[in-house]
Scaffold this active site. Structure first.
Site, mmCIF file in Angstrom:
data_model
loop_
_atom_site.group_PDB
_atom_site.id
_atom_site.type_symbol
_atom_site.label_atom_id
_atom_site.label_comp_id
_atom_site.label_asym_id
_atom_site.label_seq_id
_atom_site.Cartn_x
_atom_site.Cartn_y
_atom_site.Cartn_z
ATOM 1 N N SER A 40 102.967 -4.571 107.116
ATOM 2 C CA SER A 40 104.799 -4.833 106.223
ATOM 3 C C SER A 40 104.265 -3.725 104.764
ATOM 4 O O SER A 40 103.076 -3.561 104.648
ATOM 5 C CB SER A 40 105.734 -5.937 105.662
ATOM 6 O OG SER A 40 104.091 -6.577 105.236
ATOM 7 N N ASP A 41 104.847 -3.378 104.426
ATOM 8 C CA ASP A 41 105.135 -2.543 103.409
ATOM 9 C C ASP A 41 106.042 -2.446 102.571
ATOM 10 O O ASP A 41 107.525 -2.503 103.255
ATOM 11 C CB ASP A 41 104.402 -1.269 103.755
ATOM 12 C CG ASP A 41 104.362 -0.220 102.080
ATOM 13 O OD1 ASP A 41 103.058 -0.281 101.892
ATOM 14 O OD2 ASP A 41 104.697 0.987 101.719
#
Length: 198
Positions: A74-75
């Protein structure tokens, strides 16, 4: 027992989201040179949304290549006035950023990619639009004094689950997106893989 879940992140907020939702998982640091990826993508004309998506995929794929199970990468990126912003490195930089965003809107792009066996199998990129109120300098100083170094832990210099909620006049978007881990689609994927009960 369904597939094992691994979170390829050191983010306390993402760990808290999964724990709060009752998802069993192990956290592993992906060890990706995010600055190099961002610089390369921005130089190539990519926007903040695409950068978040690419980084989420790189993290998930890197960790999943070496271990079984479903790996979550995730980012989150912050887009303000068409530009990508990284985390502020000092409280002075946080102060200047919050002053610049005061009374204006910015967007958070949160990407989540799940990989298995070194390849992505699912992804979602969700954006939220947040408008900061025109807060006073006195409020800003009190906020930074209360938050201290915690203000440097997110790209926007705020925790919506903390005093940062007071910075805003309006928010359009999902709470989990703002925390950096869009959750509803992810939970559905875990039910399909037997991680959670359907």
């Amino acid at each position: 027992m369904g597939a094992q879940v691994i979170l390829a992140s050191k983010s306390a907020a993402r760990r808290a989201v999964l724990t709060g939702a009752g998802v069993p998982f192990e956290a592993v640091v992906a060890g990706v040179d995010e600055d190099a990826v961002k610089a390369s993508m921005l130089a190539g004309g990519s926007g903040p949304r695409d950068v978040a998506d690419a980084l989420a995929e790189i993290k998930a794929v890197k960790v999943s290549a070496g271990r079984p199970g479903l790996v979550i990468g995730s980012d989150q990126t912050l887009e303000f006035e068409g530009r990508l912003y990284d985390k502020a490195k000092t409280l002075e930089a946080a102060r200047e950023r919050l002053k610049a965003m005061r009374g204006k809107l910015h967007r958070l792009h949160s990407a989540v990619v799940v990989a298995q066996g070194g390849a992505p199998i699912w992804r979602e990129v969700v954006s939220a639009t947040l408008t900061m109120r025109d807060f006073s300098d006195d409020f800003l100083e009190a906020y930074l004094a209360a938050e201290g170094e915690q203000a440097l832990g997110s790209v926007g210099c705020y925790r919506l689950e903390g005093p940062g909620a007071q910075l805003f006049s309006s928010i359009e978007g999902d709470y989990f997106t703002i925390l950096g881990l869009p959750l509803m689609g992810l939970l559905d994927l875990f039910r399909r893989h037997g991680v959670l009960k359907a």
